[in-house]
Write a protein that holds these residues in place. Structure first.
Motif, PDB file in Angstrom:
ATOM      1  N   GLY A 289      42.417  73.002-108.732  1.00 23.51           N
ATOM      2  CA  GLY A 289      43.065  73.002-109.960  1.00 23.51           C
ATOM      3  C   GLY A 289      42.303  73.552-111.176  1.00 23.51           C
ATOM      4  O   GLY A 289      41.176  73.978-110.791  1.00 23.51           O
ATOM      5  N   ILE A 290      42.806  73.605-112.265  1.00 18.15           N
ATOM      6  CA  ILE A 290      42.232  74.081-113.505  1.00 18.15           C
ATOM      7  C   ILE A 290      42.542  73.124-114.724  1.00 18.15           C
ATOM      8  O   ILE A 290      43.706  72.830-114.816  1.00 18.15           O
TER       9      ILE A 290
ATOM     10  N   MET B  22      50.841  69.091-110.002  1.00 19.08           N
ATOM     11  CA  MET B  22      50.818  68.657-111.489  1.00 19.08           C
ATOM     12  C   MET B  22      50.512  70.012-112.144  1.00 19.08           C
ATOM     13  O   MET B  22      49.610  70.790-111.962  1.00 19.08           O
ATOM     14  N   ASP B  23      51.537  70.210-113.340  1.00 22.72           N
ATOM     15  CA  ASP B  23      51.499  71.385-114.188  1.00 22.72           C
ATOM     16  C   ASP B  23      51.778  71.161-115.575  1.00 22.72           C
ATOM     17  O   ASP B  23      52.802  71.445-115.653  1.00 22.72           O
ATOM     18  N   ASP B  24      50.951  70.446-116.315  1.00 18.90           N
ATOM     19  CA  ASP B  24      51.076  69.879-117.547  1.00 18.90           C
ATOM     20  C   ASP B  24      50.495  70.618-118.551  1.00 18.90           C
ATOM     21  O   ASP B  24      49.396  71.283-118.374  1.00 18.90           O
TER      22      ASP B  24
ATOM     23  N   GLY C   3      36.385  71.244-106.521  1.00 19.45           N
ATOM     24  CA  GLY C   3      37.353  72.471-106.574  1.00 19.45           C
ATOM     25  C   GLY C   3      38.011  72.565-107.777  1.00 19.45           C
ATOM     26  O   GLY C   3      39.025  73.233-107.743  1.00 19.45           O
ATOM     27  N   PHE C   4      37.653  71.786-108.942  1.00 18.17           N
ATOM     28  CA  PHE C   4      38.209  72.217-110.161  1.00 18.17           C
ATOM     29  C   PHE C   4      37.616  72.943-110.951  1.00 18.17           C
ATOM     30  O   PHE C   4      36.441  72.934-111.150  1.00 18.17           O
TER      31      PHE C   4
ATOM     32  N   LEU D 252      46.624  70.964-117.619  1.00 20.67           N
ATOM     33  CA  LEU D 252      46.190  70.420-116.312  1.00 20.67           C
ATOM     34  C   LEU D 252      47.054  70.781-115.246  1.00 20.67           C
ATOM     35  O   LEU D 252      48.122  70.488-115.067  1.00 20.67           O
ATOM     36  N   THR D 253      46.313  71.644-114.415  1.00 23.35           N
ATOM     37  CA  THR D 253      47.014  72.209-113.177  1.00 23.35           C
ATOM     38  C   THR D 253      46.282  71.734-112.080  1.00 23.35           C
ATOM     39  O   THR D 253      45.202  71.836-111.812  1.00 23.35           O
ATOM     40  N   MET D 254      47.109  71.059-111.120  1.00 25.12           N
ATOM     41  CA  MET D 254      46.480  70.473-109.949  1.00 25.12           C
ATOM     42  C   MET D 254      47.210  70.581-108.584  1.00 25.12           C
ATOM     43  O   MET D 254      48.488  70.589-108.702  1.00 25.12           O
TER      44      MET D 254
END
Length: 223
Positions: free
Chosen positions: A89-90, A112-114, A64-65, A212-214
């Protein structure tokens, strides 16, 4: 945008290699699994062509990434082909990740949104610290590894050992091993200011930012 086919793999790989700094994850997936699937890190790839050249691509792994490499945008087309997909995520160039996230309607709060500074170094220009008397224990320190490039994963020094240059030496020695095996380039994204200083000390230079977005719960695309 259309799904990549087997006879387009070489063109897709060449396109990703041309933007390798932000393509390590999808490129390693493509080389390992092709388009056959059957593994959480295997992916489907979509491509856009213009005048016989690939201009844009992105991948969605089975877990799903999303991995964007859409150099000319066209985010509404991306949203159309992703409608109904489940996304966890992306990971990719920060500007592209932000644009993709908005286009496909990922408005929920991510666990996670870094956005981390992205660094690269040609291993011929690797700056070796003094490693006399040090020995590198076998580790798995690369989170993506190709014949021509490696991407450094997490680097951690226990609090009681910090300030002694251990991280700098360990990363440099590991990259020197890769260089001696024919790898020409290394990429990493630094999670802190201190990590950035460590990589700059051995020759890395900043080349942008990596996002990094999860999500803990997969998000279904409805746009």
């Amino acid at each position: 945008m259309k799904l990549a086919t087997e006879d387009e793999i070489l063109a897709l790989e060449d396109f990703l290699k041309a933007h390798i700094e932000t393509s390590m994850f999808p490129l390693s997936s493509l080389r390992r699994f092709g388009l056959s699937g059957g593994h959480p890190r295997a992916a489907r790839f979509w491509m856009r062509w213009k005048d016989g050249m690939v201009t844009d691509a992105f991948a969605l792994s089975e877990e799903g990434f999303l991995f964007p490499q859409c150099r000319t945008g066209g985010w509404q087309d991306v949203a159309v082909v992703l409608r109904g997909e489940r996304v966890k995520g992306i990971l990719g160039d920060s500007g592209q990740s932000t644009a993709m996230r908005a286009a496909i309607g990922l408005s929920a709060r991510a666990e996670m949104d870094d956005v981390d500074p992205l660094y690269t170094v040609d291993l011929a220009d690797l700056v070796m610290p003094d490693v006399q008397g040090y020995e590198l224990s076998p580790i798995t320190g690369f989170n993506a590894q190709l014949g021509e490039a490696v991407q450094v994963g997490g680097v951690y020094t226990p609090d009681s050992l910090r300030g002694n240059g251990y991280a700098r030496r360990a990363v440099a020695m590991h990259l020197a091993e890769a260089r001696d095996q024919g790898v020409g380039r290394s990429i990493l994204f630094a999670a802190s200011e201190q990590a950035g200083k460590v990589c700059e000390a051995i020759g890395f230079r900043r080349q942008g930012a990596f996002a990094l977005t999860m999500y803990e719960t997969p998000q279904v695309i409805h746009v």
